[in-house]
Design a protein around this motif. Structure first.
Motif, PDB file in Angstrom:
ATOM      1  N   LYS A 306       0.827  -1.204   0.000  1.00 51.22           N
ATOM      2  CA  LYS A 306       0.000   0.000   0.000  1.00 51.22           C
ATOM      3  C   LYS A 306       0.860   1.252   0.000  1.00 51.22           C
ATOM      4  O   LYS A 306       0.567   2.243  -0.660  1.00 51.22           O
ATOM      5  CB  LYS A 306      -0.900  -0.027   1.244  1.00 51.22           C
ATOM      6  N   LYS A 307       1.977   1.224   0.748  1.00 50.69           N
ATOM      7  CA  LYS A 307       2.805   2.413   0.891  1.00 50.69           C
ATOM      8  C   LYS A 307       3.438   2.825  -0.439  1.00 50.69           C
ATOM      9  O   LYS A 307       3.614   4.009  -0.710  1.00 50.69           O
ATOM     10  CB  LYS A 307       3.892   2.181   1.951  1.00 50.69           C
ATOM     11  N   VAL A 308       3.791   1.845  -1.240  1.00 52.48           N
ATOM     12  CA  VAL A 308       4.357   2.164  -2.557  1.00 52.48           C
ATOM     13  C   VAL A 308       3.310   2.895  -3.380  1.00 52.48           C
ATOM     14  O   VAL A 308       3.586   3.917  -4.020  1.00 52.48           O
ATOM     15  CB  VAL A 308       4.793   0.870  -3.277  1.00 52.48           C
ATOM     16  N   ARG A 309       2.074   2.387  -3.339  1.00 52.81           N
ATOM     17  CA  ARG A 309       1.010   3.009  -4.133  1.00 52.81           C
ATOM     18  C   ARG A 309       0.741   4.428  -3.640  1.00 52.81           C
ATOM     19  O   ARG A 309       0.567   5.348  -4.435  1.00 52.81           O
ATOM     20  CB  ARG A 309      -0.267   2.162  -4.040  1.00 52.81           C
ATOM     21  N   GLN A 310       0.760   4.585  -2.321  1.00 55.28           N
ATOM     22  CA  GLN A 310       0.532   5.930  -1.797  1.00 55.28           C
ATOM     23  C   GLN A 310       1.678   6.856  -2.164  1.00 55.28           C
ATOM     24  O   GLN A 310       1.474   8.020  -2.511  1.00 55.28           O
ATOM     25  CB  GLN A 310       0.370   5.875  -0.271  1.00 55.28           C
ATOM     26  N   ALA A 311       2.894   6.320  -2.127  1.00 58.18           N
ATOM     27  CA  ALA A 311       4.067   7.126  -2.472  1.00 58.18           C
ATOM     28  C   ALA A 311       3.927   7.661  -3.892  1.00 58.18           C
ATOM     29  O   ALA A 311       4.135   8.844  -4.154  1.00 58.18           O
ATOM     30  CB  ALA A 311       5.333   6.296  -2.338  1.00 58.18           C
ATOM     31  N   LEU A 312       3.552   6.782  -4.787  1.00 60.35           N
ATOM     32  CA  LEU A 312       3.440   7.211  -6.187  1.00 60.35           C
ATOM     33  C   LEU A 312       2.284   8.209  -6.347  1.00 60.35           C
ATOM     34  O   LEU A 312       2.331   9.075  -7.215  1.00 60.35           O
ATOM     35  CB  LEU A 312       3.250   6.004  -7.097  1.00 60.35           C
ATOM     36  N   ASN A 313       1.259   8.065  -5.509  1.00 63.40           N
ATOM     37  CA  ASN A 313       0.180   9.046  -5.520  1.00 63.40           C
ATOM     38  C   ASN A 313       0.697  10.438  -5.196  1.00 63.40           C
ATOM     39  O   ASN A 313       0.223  11.429  -5.734  1.00 63.40           O
ATOM     40  CB  ASN A 313      -0.907   8.658  -4.518  1.00 63.40           C
ATOM     41  N   HIS A 314       1.696  10.470  -4.310  1.00 60.16           N
ATOM     42  CA  HIS A 314       2.269  11.763  -3.935  1.00 60.16           C
ATOM     43  C   HIS A 314       3.221  12.298  -5.005  1.00 60.16           C
ATOM     44  O   HIS A 314       3.592  13.460  -4.958  1.00 60.16           O
ATOM     45  CB  HIS A 314       3.031  11.636  -2.612  1.00 60.16           C
ATOM     46  N   ALA A 315       3.640  11.439  -5.919  1.00 61.46           N
ATOM     47  CA  ALA A 315       4.728  11.828  -6.829  1.00 61.46           C
ATOM     48  C   ALA A 315       4.241  12.415  -8.147  1.00 61.46           C
ATOM     49  O   ALA A 315       5.048  12.727  -9.008  1.00 61.46           O
ATOM     50  CB  ALA A 315       5.635  10.630  -7.087  1.00 61.46           C
ATOM     51  N   ILE A 316       2.934  12.509  -8.333  1.00 60.11           N
ATOM     52  CA  ILE A 316       2.452  13.014  -9.621  1.00 60.11           C
ATOM     53  C   ILE A 316       1.874  14.417  -9.461  1.00 60.11           C
ATOM     54  O   ILE A 316       1.026  14.650  -8.600  1.00 60.11           O
ATOM     55  CB  ILE A 316       1.387  12.076 -10.217  1.00 60.11           C
ATOM     56  N   ASN A 317       2.345  15.303 -10.288  1.00 60.58           N
ATOM     57  CA  ASN A 317       1.858  16.682 -10.270  1.00 60.58           C
ATOM     58  C   ASN A 317       0.675  16.802 -11.226  1.00 60.58           C
ATOM     59  O   ASN A 317       0.829  17.084 -12.407  1.00 60.58           O
ATOM     60  CB  ASN A 317       2.994  17.615 -10.671  1.00 60.58           C
ATOM     61  N   LYS A 318      -0.523  16.559 -10.672  1.00 67.32           N
ATOM     62  CA  LYS A 318      -1.699  16.504 -11.539  1.00 67.32           C
ATOM     63  C   LYS A 318      -1.989  17.843 -12.193  1.00 67.32           C
ATOM     64  O   LYS A 318      -2.402  17.919 -13.347  1.00 67.32           O
ATOM     65  CB  LYS A 318      -2.933  16.079 -10.730  1.00 67.32           C
ATOM     66  N   LYS A 319      -1.766  18.894 -11.423  1.00 64.94           N
ATOM     67  CA  LYS A 319      -2.090  20.216 -11.936  1.00 64.94           C
ATOM     68  C   LYS A 319      -1.234  20.542 -13.174  1.00 64.94           C
ATOM     69  O   LYS A 319      -1.748  21.004 -14.201  1.00 64.94           O
ATOM     70  CB  LYS A 319      -1.877  21.244 -10.831  1.00 64.94           C
ATOM     71  N   ALA A 320       0.062  20.239 -13.069  1.00 62.85           N
ATOM     72  CA  ALA A 320       0.946  20.519 -14.211  1.00 62.85           C
ATOM     73  C   ALA A 320       0.530  19.690 -15.419  1.00 62.85           C
ATOM     74  O   ALA A 320       0.530  20.162 -16.556  1.00 62.85           O
ATOM     75  CB  ALA A 320       2.387  20.217 -13.830  1.00 62.85           C
ATOM     76  N   LEU A 321       0.148  18.422 -15.151  1.00 64.05           N
ATOM     77  CA  LEU A 321      -0.314  17.557 -16.240  1.00 64.05           C
ATOM     78  C   LEU A 321      -1.508  18.188 -16.946  1.00 64.05           C
ATOM     79  O   LEU A 321      -1.570  18.255 -18.172  1.00 64.05           O
ATOM     80  CB  LEU A 321      -0.770  16.212 -15.693  1.00 64.05           C
TER      81      LEU A 321
END
Lengths: 533, 299, 334
Positions: A306-321
């Motif tokens: 779960k922590k890996v998935r949460q980590a990657l959730n934190h790593a994406i800049n949705k606004k910039a996308l």
């Protein structure tokens, strides 16, 4: 010698004069001069597959059939709330098992035959007994199967009299009315269906809608003409609608700028900025009924943590996308369904873009230096993700910053779906466009354990979520039902089987003179109210 | 196989005399006089240097995204401007040279090796073998090459490597036919007949007589084919069936940025110029080599 | 002579047969499932199964091949999986579109190529010669799709002189008879539409013509130079005749063979290049038709489409070969 050169030069000269000369009459002949324009050319990326809405699943077919046919009930305006259509009104029994529809009088099909209760029964019979033909793909997924199947929810459809139809259900179904409003369940002329048999939907398409089918040049144009006897008086306002296929987004936009078409969908987000400043063109946004997401295969290392998935959730800049590749035409997503659907949980706090937190979570999960993996992406643009390749590139760059080295993989669409559904991809971009605007159509369809192997590509299984979703399916009290969905979203957020990326508002662009065009969230529009200034 | 061919085998001096391959110095002499060929050679050398030194000289990496610097026009900082990710186009074009040259060389090498093998089999053994191989060539040549390449990529899945394989396969018949006809004509030459009559082994005849004599046309055809291969790779990339993002393959760069042609034409112009120059270089070099090596191949 | 032609035609049979086999096996190797593509994300596994059955995709491949061949021999190209329409009906408009485009491109290539070549040779080492040959060199190396993009940018998006896509005005569509729009509009006496069709043809056909034009120019020039050195011309020159037309006439005759060669060689390139040109200019041609079918795994369309293209390619080469034999007595037929 000189003569030849002179001759050649003069030919070039004459040609160029001729060309410039004719460019001026191109624009005037294009729109029909000073007269008010009554023909609309709609440019789109692909051809329809059939004009029999019951046998297709693709948006390109519905775009056309929605203008030829009507449904018993219709979505109102730009929402997915249900209002009257071919049925003027309806009653629902208290146990939620009997629906009685009172049909509109005096409506005729385009072939002159009467629309009545018998026609409705004929259509439903045709679909529910069509299992063998393998043709009616949408029917079983919305009504739980064909006649005789265990999950089939319709017990019977009968004509009480000429203008009354009664549906008896086996068990209550909360989204039933919304289902009936969907484009595939439009009522076709029984006479025409019988007459054309196998060729129905290609050589003929006969409904009660605002436009009549005229002709179809394969992979090129479909022409519809005004139905003068349409039951909504004074509509449609256009005399003719031509659906023109131009596969390439850029070529299509060029054609619009050149006046060769009037309205188009599939705008490259990259073009939106310059379109905003274009005086001759206007942008229309379709309200979102979709979600674009990055899914993890929760059965695969290291995404089973779960922590890996949460980590990657934190790593994406949705606004910039969204700013770069949706040209701002989208909402950042935090839930698996868009905010305009009943049951949306707005209290959920999204995972913010925070690389430090992401790194920390990765380290806690046992990957302080990140890992190598694959990021699968769709081969061609979808409504919920107009530039999947570029989004993958941007996500790849984001992940690299926390040490996750993802290789971009892509393949042909049907293979992609097949392999992703078999769980072969560790991490993938996908999305979903809602069918009927119901929460069940997002949460249950995409994330319930029953849907593993079909649309639950993350293979996410949580018994608590399952329990909530099943309960919600037969809960008829709207508020109680919404509560159940909100609870489910909390658990899903915590488990993070996806990174919900965006609810895109697909852009359409057309001539400034277009009036009365209101794009519908389902992706197909009735053009009966459209006219040119 | 080519290496064996270049090492001149010790042969009977009598046989040596019969050979028609011109000496290196002669070739160079006539090549040097050909200005266009020299230009071609210069372009190719320049590209090769570029490909090898891209990592030192490219101003930026190929994949450094700066979304705030999107679609900047050419300037002192970015000579070729930036693309929609804010990446430096000059750097990407320089790295692109590496990709295109690699695809060109490897694909053509592949076609040469397979084509030579099949061509020799067909030409030397004749009869049924020839019949089958020649028909296969006919069939392959009956498809427009880009269409066949697309079909092959569709099977293997779109990627640069698979595009390379497809291009190699598509070009096999060209070399195969070339070698076959060369072998057929050489087979009748006296020294080969003589070698055969004194009981020389087939493999020896092939490697010592026939292959060295086929070298000139292979080099010429090979150089010209590199041009075609690079063009085909770019076309596949353009159709999305070759290099995948974010690889800076020129055709791919073109299709990725064509939507910006009105607002940011530099994103489309520079990759295109790069393709054209590269293809031009190999075409000129190939023409020059043909004139120098084998004047009879001229039309 | 006649026997040569007959033999050539007979040799085609195994080639065509082999082609059908290759095409058939190629597309069965392509991963992806047409049923899944048709039914999309919403499909149930059951629906996919039954569609497989309905399409006959659950039978062994050789059974499918044999029935495909049988149909083919009776002139039945099969039915498109995606649209359910008979391919023999669907394919013609696309084929005609591509043929019209290629034909016009070839005319442009031949006309400008030959003239540039002749003048270049006539005025060897002049500025015209130099310019023309530099252009030709660049032309040979031109990525067609790039040129197409630039043309579209310049002439339709910026200058608005020419339409950017399609074959005719969508609002005022040509009423197809033969599907060769140049012919159809003339047959119907619609000169306004004829002109519109021409305008649509200019950009894509020029893009498509570039490479063959450059090659023809170069070949014509070199064959011309040989002609100029011939005794015949020297004599004519000595007699003080009007040189240009003599050279022109004479070299046209000589240019015929290289042009034939180029036509033979370039038709394949044209048909292939057409896929790219058609993509850029929204041309509803056969290249695009097949390319789309590959995307959708529409097997019957892919196999029949590729076969039809290849068939035309082979036929054109056959005709070129036979013409060779007719016009160039130096060629011996085995």
């Amino acid at each position: 010698m000189k003569k030849i050169l002179l001759m050649a030069l003069s030919i070039v000269f004459i040609l160029s004069i001729a060309l410039t000369g004719c460019s001026s009459n191109e624009s005037s002949s294009g729109s029909g001069g000073s007269k008010k324009q009554t023909t609309l050319v709609f440019g789109r990326g692909a051809d329809s597959t059939s004009l029999d809405p019951a046998v297709v699943t693709d948006g390109e077919s519905f775009k056309v059939t929605k203008n030829i046919y009507d449904t018993l009930v219709e979505y109102k305006g730009q929402t997915t709330d249900v209002g009257p259509g071919l049925a003027e009104s309806w009653d629902i029994s208290d146990d939620g098992l009997t629906y009685t529809f009172h049909l509109r009088d005096g409506v005729k099909f385009h072939d002159g035959t009467d629309f009545n209760a018998k026609a409705v029964v004929f259509n439903f019979d045709r679909w529910m007994t069509g299992k063998k033909s393998g043709k009616f793909a949408y029917y079983p997924s919305m009504f739980g199967g064909f006649k005789g199947d265990k999950g089939h929810i319709i017990e019977s459809v009968t004509a009480k009299d000429d203008s009354t139809v009664v549906f008896k259900l086996k068990r209550p179904s909360a989204p039933f009315l919304k289902d009936l409003a969907m484009s595939p369940f439009a009522i076709a002329s029984p006479t025409a269906v019988k007459k054309y048999g196998k060729d129905y939907g290609r050589k003929a398409a006969v409904g009660t809608g605002p436009f009549k089918f005229k002709d179809w040049k394969s992979k090129d144009t479909i022409t519809l003409v005004k139905n003068d006897d349409y039951w909504r008086k004074g509509q449609p306002k256009l005399n003719k609608v031509i659906f023109k296929v131009i596969p390439d987004n850029t070529a299509r936009l060029n054609a619009l700028k050149n006046g060769e078409i009037d309205l188009m969908d599939g705008v490259n987000p990259s073009d939106i900025e310059s379109l905003k400043n274009n005086k001759d063109l206007e942008l229309f946004y379709r309200p979102p009924m979709n979600v674009g997401y990055l899914g993890f295969n929760v059965e695969k290392e290291p995404f089973n943590k779960k922590k890996v998935r949460q980590a990657l959730n934190h790593a994406i800049n949705k606004k910039a996308l969204i700013d770069s590749f949706f040209a701002g035409a989208g909402e950042p997503a935090k839930n698996p369904m868009p905010s305009n659907i009943a049951g949306y949980n707005d209290d959920i706090k999204p995972y913010d873009f925070d690389l430090k937190k992401a790194k920390k979570l990765l380290a806690e999960a046992g990957y302080p230096n990140g890992f190598k993996t694959e990021l699968w992406t769709m081969p061609n643009p979808r409504p919920y993700m107009p530039a999947p390749q570029k989004i993958a590139e941007a996500i790849q760059a984001n992940f690299k910053k926390i040490g996750v080295d993802a290789k971009i993989v892509t393949m042909e669409w049907s293979t992609y779906l097949e392999k992703v559904s078999k769980g072969e991809s560790p991490m993938f971009l996908l999305g979903w466009t809602g069918d009927n605007g119901d929460a069940d159509n997002f949460l249950y369809t995409l994330l319930d354990k029953d849907a593993i192997g079909s649309n639950n590509y993350s293979r996410y299984a949580n018994d608590k979520v399952h329990e909530l979703l099943i309960k919600a399916q037969s809960e008829t009290d709207e508020n109680k039902r919404n509560e159940l969905y909100k609870k489910a979203q909390v658990i899903i957020h915590e488990d993070a089987p996806w990174v919900p990326l965006v609810h895109s508002k697909p852009a359409l662009v057309g001539k400034k003179s277009i009036e009365g065009f209101k794009p519908h969230p389902t992706g197909s529009d009735k053009l009966n109210t459209v006219y040119f200034k | 196989m080519l290496e064996t061919a270049t090492n001149k085998p010790p042969v009977d001096p009598q046989i040596e005399e019969e050979k028609s391959t011109p000496l290196f110095s002669e070739v160079w002499k006539s090549f040097r006089k050909n200005k266009l060929a020299l230009i071609g050679a210069l372009i190719v050398i320049f590209l090769i240097l570029l490909a090898f030194t891209a990592s030192f000289f490219a101003p930026e990496g190929i994949n450094e995204q700066k979304l705030s610097m999107r679609l900047q026009p050419p300037s002192a900082d970015h000579w070729f401007g930036t693309d929609d990710f804010g990446r430096d186009i000059l750097s990407r074009v320089m790295y692109g040279a590496r990709i295109s040259l690699r695809v060109g060389f490897i694909a053509v090498m592949g076609s040469i090796i397979i084509g030579t093998l099949l061509g020799i089999l067909a030409g030397y053994y004749g009869k049924v073998v020839d019949m089958i191989i020649s028909r296969i060539f006919d069939i392959l040549l009956a498809f427009p090459s880009i269409l066949l390449a697309i079909a092959i990529v569709a099977i293997l899945g779109p990627s640069l490597r698979n595009a390379l394989i497809a291009i190699a396969i598509v070009n096999v018949p060209n070399f195969g036919r070339l070698i076959r006809s060369k072998v057929l004509s050489l087979k009748e030459e006296e020294y080969v007949v003589a070698a055969k009559s004194i009981g020389m082994k087939d493999s020896r005849i092939l490697f010592h007589h026939i292959l060295p004599n086929s070298l000139a046309p292979i080099i010429v055809q090979g150089t010209l084919s590199i041009a075609t291969a690079i063009l085909e790779a770019a076309a596949l990339g353009f159709l999305g069936m070759g290099a995948q993002a974010p690889e800076p393959e020129w055709g791919r760069m073109l299709s990725d940025s064509r939507e910006y042609i009105q607002d940011a034409p530099w994103t489309v112009i520079f990759p295109g110029v790069a393709i054209m120059l590269t293809v031009l270089g190999f075409n000129l070099l190939g023409d020059g080599l043909r004139d120098a090596l084998d004047p009879r191949m001229k039309h | 002579m006649l026997s040569y032609a007959t033999r050539r035609v007979l040799m085609l049979i195994p080639v065509l047969f082999g082609m059908s086999l290759i095409v058939f096996s190629i597309i069965r190797l392509i991963p992806g499932d047409p049923a899944q593509t048709i039914l999309g994300t919403k499909a149930t596994q059951e629906a996919i199964q039954s569609l497989h059955h309905a399409l006959g995709l659950d039978k062994p491949w050789f059974v499918q091949y044999v029935s495909y061949l049988k149909d083919l021999l009776t002139g039945d190209f099969g039915t498109s999986i995606r649209t359910n329409a008979p391919i023999s009906q669907e394919i013609w408009p696309h084929l005609a579109a591509t043929m019209e485009l290629s034909f016009v491109a070839m005319i442009i290539a031949i006309f400008f190529g030959i003239n540039a070549g002749i003048i270049s040779a006539w005025k060897q080492n002049s500025i015209f010669d130099f310019t023309a040959m530099v252009i030709a060199l660049i032309g040979v190396s031109m990525p067609v799709f790039w040129l197409g993009l630039l043309e579209q940018w310049g002439f339709s998006l910026e200058l608005h002189w020419l339409p950017s896509i399609g074959r005719d005005n969508i609002r005022n569509a040509v009423n197809p008879i033969t599907h060769f729009f140049l012919i159809d509009t003339l047959l119907q006496g619609r000169f306004d539409q004829f002109w519109v069709v021409i305008k649509h043809l200019i950009l894509p056909s020029v893009a498509l013509a570039t490479i063959p034009m450059a090659i023809i120019a170069r070949m014509t020039r070199s064959s011309m130079l040989e002609v100029m050195r011939s005794d015949y011309i020297r004599t004519a020159r000595a007699k003080g005749q009007r040189m240009f037309w003599i050279v022109y006439k004479h070299s046209l005759k000589n240019a015929f063979i290289p042009i034939l060669t180029v036509i033979g060689l370039q038709t394949g390139l044209l048909l292939g290049g057409a896929i790219l040109t058609e993509t850029i200019f929204g041309w509803p041609g056969i290249g695009r038709y097949v390319y789309n079918a590959i995307q959708y795994r529409d097997y019957p369309v892919i196999q029949s489409g590729i076969l039809v293209i290849a068939f035309f390619f082979v036929m054109i080469n056959l005709i070129v070969d036979i013409l060779y034999a007719v016009f160039d007595p130096r060629i011996k037929y085995r």
